[in-house]
Design an enzyme around this catalytic site. Structure first.
Site, short mmCIF file in Angstrom:
data_model
loop_
_atom_site.label_atom_id
_atom_site.label_comp_id
_atom_site.label_asym_id
_atom_site.label_seq_id
_atom_site.Cartn_x
_atom_site.Cartn_y
_atom_site.Cartn_z
N HIS A 1 -3.64 -14.71 -12.45
CA HIS A 1 -2.41 -14.95 -11.45
C HIS A 1 -2.72 -15.54 -10.24
O HIS A 1 -2.06 -16.13 -9.53
CB HIS A 1 -1.94 -13.36 -11.40
CG HIS A 1 -0.67 -13.61 -11.08
ND1 HIS A 1 0.21 -14.67 -10.19
CD2 HIS A 1 0.62 -12.76 -11.38
CE1 HIS A 1 1.37 -14.26 -10.20
NE2 HIS A 1 1.70 -13.18 -10.93
N ASP B 1 5.71 -24.77 -27.75
CA ASP B 1 5.81 -25.45 -29.04
C ASP B 1 4.38 -26.24 -29.37
O ASP B 1 4.47 -27.59 -28.71
CB ASP B 1 6.91 -26.32 -29.43
CG ASP B 1 7.14 -26.99 -30.79
OD1 ASP B 1 6.14 -26.96 -31.42
OD2 ASP B 1 7.93 -27.41 -31.08
#
Length: 467
Positions: A178, A400
């Site tokens: 992060h 994707d």
């Protein structure tokens, strides 16, 4: 028959056994701008104590779209990651501490991302409903043996595990540090990795940029806000103790767009300032959670914290579209227990809305200066619930890799930090705005929370298990 407004979701208790087949280091496929011994500045937003974590997510892909006659999944993802680590070269470095505990990215002898290939004798169908985050999926995320909790120093900044299932489907378990990117930045990185894997050639849109020096603290620092979100508050209530002493359980609810619209209407009566869906939902979840936990004493001051994306707030100068670092400020709403559980929902919504709108460019600059002067060393949980909103992330669309949109994309287990609630996009990719709310509760009060949550929807609520 119309779907219920609020639906409690259930996930099976599983024992997922996986076998790790190999672990390999992934280096950028071509030279990068950094040489051995170089370092990169991290802003104080990157270096908040709350960012010193790895964010674990998992993506599931069914076998229908996996063509076993071509290159293996591992090979495609490995090669694409090696390509994407050229423009995103900071993610191939490591974190180290400098003076005063400040973090920076360092390029030393140990570099590169890590990819792990594993297999599981189970089929994806054996995992039950893949649209509901399940703590039992934890083995699908790689952790080093005896890894310390919250360790970020000298760790690979990208850790990916590909688990192949017996049905031909697979999961991608991903841990991103992060400190390097916030949620939007992580989606940008994953989107570029996915586009590169799908096309077979390097694709980055937008082109990533580092630019952390835009967030240097002022000299001298000018802290203009109290920043109660970072303050240590002695927990004089029953809230934190009841959560951490009892073994919390993760509860998930599918919340329809109709419920959200109904809640917004109740939260902003005629003449009241307009609120967002997040304002209304955050206020209602906060109140319901505190009410179910029966927090005492009633005059104790509680905090609700949540991240606000400050990208559009910045005008001096504006941020480059490809910036993928942390540009989130922690907003904080405060209320006494009594005011929260006995007051009107419109009043609580107003507190959340004001905290959100309070985040400005000056607030962000003040945050940078506050951290420079008072670098927090530990997470503070006293009287606090933190809500994280993932519904605005393109977490499905960005992932994707050539095998279609994942069946599920998101977090796994909230119980290690039980004072966190997450709003997720519905795994069914519902275009009507349905969200999934995940929250931690002691088992003893979980039924009470469900009951209170459904009160707003009356008959439009069900607790029927989905699996």
């Amino acid at each position: 028959m119309a779907l219920p407004w609020v639906q409690e979701l259930h996930f099976p208790h599983l024992n997922i056994s996986i076998t790790v087949d190999r672990m390999i280091s992934v280096m950028p496929s071509r030279p990068i701008p950094a040489k051995l011994g170089d370092s990169l500045y991290l802003s104080n937003l990157d270096d908040t104590i709350g960012a010193r974590v790895f964010t674990p997510t998992v993506y599931f892909y069914r076998s229908d779209n996996v063509n076993s006659g071509q290159r293996s999944v591992m090979e495609i993802l490995h090669d694409a990651l090696a390509e994407i680590l050229i423009p995103y070269y900071p993610l191939s470095g490591r974190l180290r501490e400098t003076k005063n505990g400040k973090l920076e990215v360092f390029f030393g002898a140990e570099q590169g991302a890590i990819m792990v290939e594993a297999h599981c004798k189970m089929a994806l169908a054996d995992l039950g409903d893949l649209t509901v985050p399940n703590p039992a999926w934890e083995p699908l995320i790689f952790k080093f043996p005896n890894e310390e909790p919250y360790k970020v120093l000298d760790m690979p900044l990208v850790i990916a595990q590909v688990t192949l299932f017996s049905c031909g489907g697979f999961s991608l378990g991903l841990r991103l540090c992060h400190c390097i990117c916030d949620g939007i930045g992580a989606m940008q990185f994953v989107g570029a990795w996915a586009a590169t894997a799908k096309a077979g050639t390097l694709l980055t849109d937008p082109e990533p940029c580092w630019d952390r020096e835009l967030f240097l603290p002022r000299n001298p620092p000018r802290v203009k806000f109290p920043h109660v979100e970072f303050m240590r508050i002695e927990d004089g209530s029953s809230l934190t103790m009841s959560l951490w002493q009892a073994k919390p359980v993760q509860k998930c609810y599918r919340v329809s767009r109709e419920f959200q619209t109904h809640l917004k209407a109740l939260a902003q009566p005629d003449g009241a300032a307009a609120c967002t869906t997040f304002d209304a939902m955050a206020a209602y979840i906060w109140r319901t959670w505190v009410k179910a936990l029966d927090v005492k004493p009633l005059d104790y001051e509680l905090r609700l914290t949540f991240s606000v994306n400050a990208r559009r707030k910045l005008q001096n100068p504006p941020l480059n579209d490809g910036f993928y670092g942390n540009v989130v400020c922690v907003a904080c709403a405060s209320s006494s227990v009594s005011q929260l559980v006995n007051g009107q929902i419109s009043g609580t919504m107003h507190l959340v809305r004001e905290a959100r709108l309070n985040v400005s460019e000056e607030y962000l600059r003040s945050t940078l200066d506050y951290i420079e002067m008072n670098r927090p060393k530990r997470l503070e949980f006293g009287g606090k619930l933190t809500i994280t909103q993932w519904t605005r992330f393109c977490i499905y669309e960005s992932a994707d890799f050539g095998w279609g949109i994942p069946v599920y994309a998101g977090p796994i287990d909230l119980t290690p930090t039980p004072q966190v609630c997450v709003f997720l996009p519905d795994g069914k990719a519902d275009p009507n705005g349905t969200m999934v709310v995940c929250i931690c509760l002691p088992e003893a009060v979980s039924e009470k929370f469900t009951e209170y949550l459904c009160l707003m929807g009356n008959e439009n609520c069900t607790q029927t298990p989905l699996v």
